[in-house]
Design a protein around this motif. Sequence first.
Motif, PDB file in Angstrom:
ATOM      1  N   ALA A   1       0.828  -1.205   0.000  1.00 26.86           N
ATOM      2  CA  ALA A   1       0.000   0.000   0.000  1.00 26.86           C
ATOM      3  C   ALA A   1       0.863   1.256   0.000  1.00 26.86           C
ATOM      4  N   ALA A   2       1.950   1.250   0.773  1.00 23.81           N
ATOM      5  CA  ALA A   2       2.830   2.418   0.823  1.00 23.81           C
ATOM      6  C   ALA A   2       3.506   2.659  -0.521  1.00 23.81           C
ATOM      7  N   MET A   3       3.942   1.588  -1.168  1.00 22.24           N
ATOM      8  CA  MET A   3       4.573   1.726  -2.490  1.00 22.24           C
ATOM      9  C   MET A   3       3.565   2.241  -3.511  1.00 22.24           C
TER      10      MET A   3
ATOM     11  N   ASN B   1       0.823   4.064  -2.876  1.00 18.47           N
ATOM     12  CA  ASN B   1       0.512   5.457  -2.567  1.00 18.47           C
ATOM     13  C   ASN B   1       1.617   6.396  -3.040  1.00 18.47           C
ATOM     14  N   SER B   2       2.859   6.014  -2.807  1.00 18.04           N
ATOM     15  CA  SER B   2       3.982   6.845  -3.261  1.00 18.04           C
ATOM     16  C   SER B   2       4.009   6.939  -4.774  1.00 18.04           C
ATOM     17  N   THR B   3       3.765   5.816  -5.447  1.00 22.70           N
ATOM     18  CA  THR B   3       3.759   5.818  -6.915  1.00 22.70           C
ATOM     19  C   THR B   3       2.643   6.703  -7.451  1.00 22.70           C
ATOM     20  N   LEU B   4       1.460   6.569  -6.882  1.00 25.08           N
ATOM     21  CA  LEU B   4       0.319   7.377  -7.324  1.00 25.08           C
ATOM     22  C   LEU B   4       0.581   8.862  -7.113  1.00 25.08           C
ATOM     23  N   ASN B   5       1.091   9.214  -5.945  1.00 20.48           N
ATOM     24  CA  ASN B   5       1.375  10.620  -5.658  1.00 20.48           C
ATOM     25  C   ASN B   5       2.464  11.174  -6.576  1.00 20.48           C
ATOM     26  N   ALA B   6       3.544  10.403  -6.753  1.00 20.88           N
ATOM     27  CA  ALA B   6       4.672  10.891  -7.550  1.00 20.88           C
ATOM     28  C   ALA B   6       4.316  10.997  -9.027  1.00 20.88           C
ATOM     29  N   VAL B   7       3.653   9.975  -9.567  1.00 16.94           N
ATOM     30  CA  VAL B   7       3.281  10.000 -10.988  1.00 16.94           C
ATOM     31  C   VAL B   7       2.247  11.087 -11.258  1.00 16.94           C
ATOM     32  N   GLY B   8       1.245  11.198 -10.391  1.00 12.31           N
ATOM     33  CA  GLY B   8       0.232  12.235 -10.561  1.00 12.31           C
ATOM     34  C   GLY B   8       0.820  13.630 -10.474  1.00 12.31           C
ATOM     35  N   THR B   9       1.691  13.849  -9.492  1.00 15.48           N
ATOM     36  CA  THR B   9       2.341  15.148  -9.348  1.00 15.48           C
ATOM     37  C   THR B   9       3.208  15.459 -10.557  1.00 15.48           C
ATOM     38  N   THR B  10       3.963  14.471 -11.030  1.00 16.05           N
ATOM     39  CA  THR B  10       4.847  14.690 -12.173  1.00 16.05           C
ATOM     40  C   THR B  10       4.057  15.052 -13.423  1.00 16.05           C
ATOM     41  N   ALA B  11       2.998  14.312 -13.701  1.00 21.76           N
ATOM     42  CA  ALA B  11       2.210  14.562 -14.910  1.00 21.76           C
ATOM     43  C   ALA B  11       1.561  15.943 -14.881  1.00 21.76           C
ATOM     44  N   LEU B  12       0.908  16.280 -13.775  1.00 20.50           N
ATOM     45  CA  LEU B  12       0.219  17.572 -13.689  1.00 20.50           C
ATOM     46  C   LEU B  12       1.198  18.738 -13.631  1.00 20.50           C
ATOM     47  N   CYS B  13       2.306  18.559 -12.910  1.00 21.56           N
ATOM     48  CA  CYS B  13       3.290  19.627 -12.810  1.00 21.56           C
ATOM     49  C   CYS B  13       3.957  19.892 -14.162  1.00 21.56           C
TER      50      CYS B  13
ATOM     51  N   THR C   1       2.898   6.920   2.770  1.00 21.05           N
ATOM     52  CA  THR C   1       3.838   6.773   1.666  1.00 21.05           C
ATOM     53  C   THR C   1       5.100   6.078   2.169  1.00 21.05           C
ATOM     54  N   MET C   2       6.038   5.813   1.264  1.00 21.29           N
ATOM     55  CA  MET C   2       7.260   5.121   1.650  1.00 21.29           C
ATOM     56  C   MET C   2       8.104   5.918   2.648  1.00 21.29           C
ATOM     57  N   PRO C   3       8.300   7.232   2.482  1.00 20.98           N
ATOM     58  CA  PRO C   3       9.020   7.971   3.538  1.00 20.98           C
ATOM     59  C   PRO C   3       8.323   7.898   4.888  1.00 20.98           C
ATOM     60  N   MET C   4       6.988   7.898   4.895  1.00 27.01           N
ATOM     61  CA  MET C   4       6.259   7.767   6.153  1.00 27.01           C
ATOM     62  C   MET C   4       6.449   6.368   6.741  1.00 27.01           C
ATOM     63  N   LEU C   5       6.510   5.354   5.884  1.00 29.02           N
ATOM     64  CA  LEU C   5       6.750   3.986   6.340  1.00 29.02           C
ATOM     65  C   LEU C   5       8.113   3.890   7.026  1.00 29.02           C
ATOM     66  N   ILE C   6       9.129   4.519   6.436  1.00 26.66           N
ATOM     67  CA  ILE C   6      10.464   4.505   7.040  1.00 26.66           C
ATOM     68  C   ILE C   6      10.438   5.192   8.393  1.00 26.66           C
ATOM     69  N   SER C   7       9.699   6.306   8.482  1.00 20.21           N
ATOM     70  CA  SER C   7       9.584   7.010   9.754  1.00 20.21           C
ATOM     71  C   SER C   7       8.917   6.137  10.811  1.00 20.21           C
ATOM     72  N   ASN C   8       7.920   5.370  10.399  1.00 20.21           N
ATOM     73  CA  ASN C   8       7.230   4.489  11.351  1.00 20.21           C
ATOM     74  C   ASN C   8       8.148   3.383  11.872  1.00 20.21           C
TER      75      ASN C   8
ATOM     76  N   LEU D   1      16.345   0.997   0.983  1.00 18.29           N
ATOM     77  CA  LEU D   1      16.759   0.521  -0.331  1.00 18.29           C
ATOM     78  C   LEU D   1      15.577   0.430  -1.287  1.00 18.29           C
ATOM     79  N   LEU D   2      14.476  -0.133  -0.835  1.00 16.40           N
ATOM     80  CA  LEU D   2      13.286  -0.245  -1.676  1.00 16.40           C
ATOM     81  C   LEU D   2      12.723   1.138  -2.036  1.00 16.40           C
ATOM     82  N   THR D   3      12.835   2.084  -1.110  1.00 12.68           N
ATOM     83  CA  THR D   3      12.367   3.441  -1.375  1.00 12.68           C
ATOM     84  C   THR D   3      13.249   4.141  -2.402  1.00 12.68           C
ATOM     85  N   SER D   4      14.531   3.835  -2.390  1.00  9.45           N
ATOM     86  CA  SER D   4      15.470   4.505  -3.289  1.00  9.45           C
ATOM     87  C   SER D   4      15.453   3.950  -4.708  1.00  9.45           C
ATOM     88  N   LEU D   5      15.010   2.710  -4.881  1.00 14.28           N
ATOM     89  CA  LEU D   5      15.104   2.059  -6.194  1.00 14.28           C
ATOM     90  C   LEU D   5      14.351   2.803  -7.310  1.00 14.28           C
TER      91      LEU D   5
END
Length: 270
Positions: A66-68, A70-82, A220-227, A244-248
Amino acid sequence: MTRRSLRSVPSLVFLTVAALASVFPLYFMVVSATNTSQDVLGSRLLPGGQLVDNLNKLLAAQDLGAAMWNSTLNAVGTTALCLLVCSIAGYGFEVFHSRNKDRLMAVLLLAMMIPFAATMIPLFRMFADFGLTSTTIAVILPAISVPFIILLFRQAARSFPHEIVEAARIDGLRELGIFLRIFVPTMRSTYAAAAVVIFMTAWNNFLWPKVILINEAFQTMPMLISNLTSGYVTDYGVLMLAVLLTSLPTMVLFLVLQRAFAQGITGAIK
């Protein structure tokens, strides 16, 4: 060995040391993901056999899928619209150039100096009033207009031949057609450079998603790392695997688009 070769030895030694220093954190991250927490704390530099065990612990402790997603959805959506919003803005600032637009661009650049922490509370209250907390829209909307990306496209548009625009207008092509059929294909390297910057920023964004995503199901993945670091005991092997998985994704994207990224940044600087 010639005199010229001897002169190049210090430069080669310096570059070799700098390259090793740059690669070492990545190597340590990969190696640590295969070791136990005790081995990581002991700075073990050799690969271990705990990769599968660390992965099972990570899956048991956090909802990695779910975290992966959510991060993908947020990043791809932000990239496309931006990319869409900022490229249109950069195109408009340059193709329809005027002094008033220069003043507006100066205001946008001054806005870059305002820290996000200063606008975070009113931004949160605005989204809360609209009932948009814990939504993907709340994460994406504040990031679709970035002054730096607008400036990047504006600078790149300066190398765009305006004679083509005039010729297209004479032939009856409308501004939207000029933008989509002429400007966008011409600026592919700029789009690639901007996409790398936007995606990496959106993927690694932590503060705003942490504030606006109240529901843990949207983490998201950064939030998962924080948890993973919020408990009494931190398993550093599991933590490094999550890092590592977050950086890939960002590493893969940069490796795929690195040539276009360099061309886009160089073209914008020129």
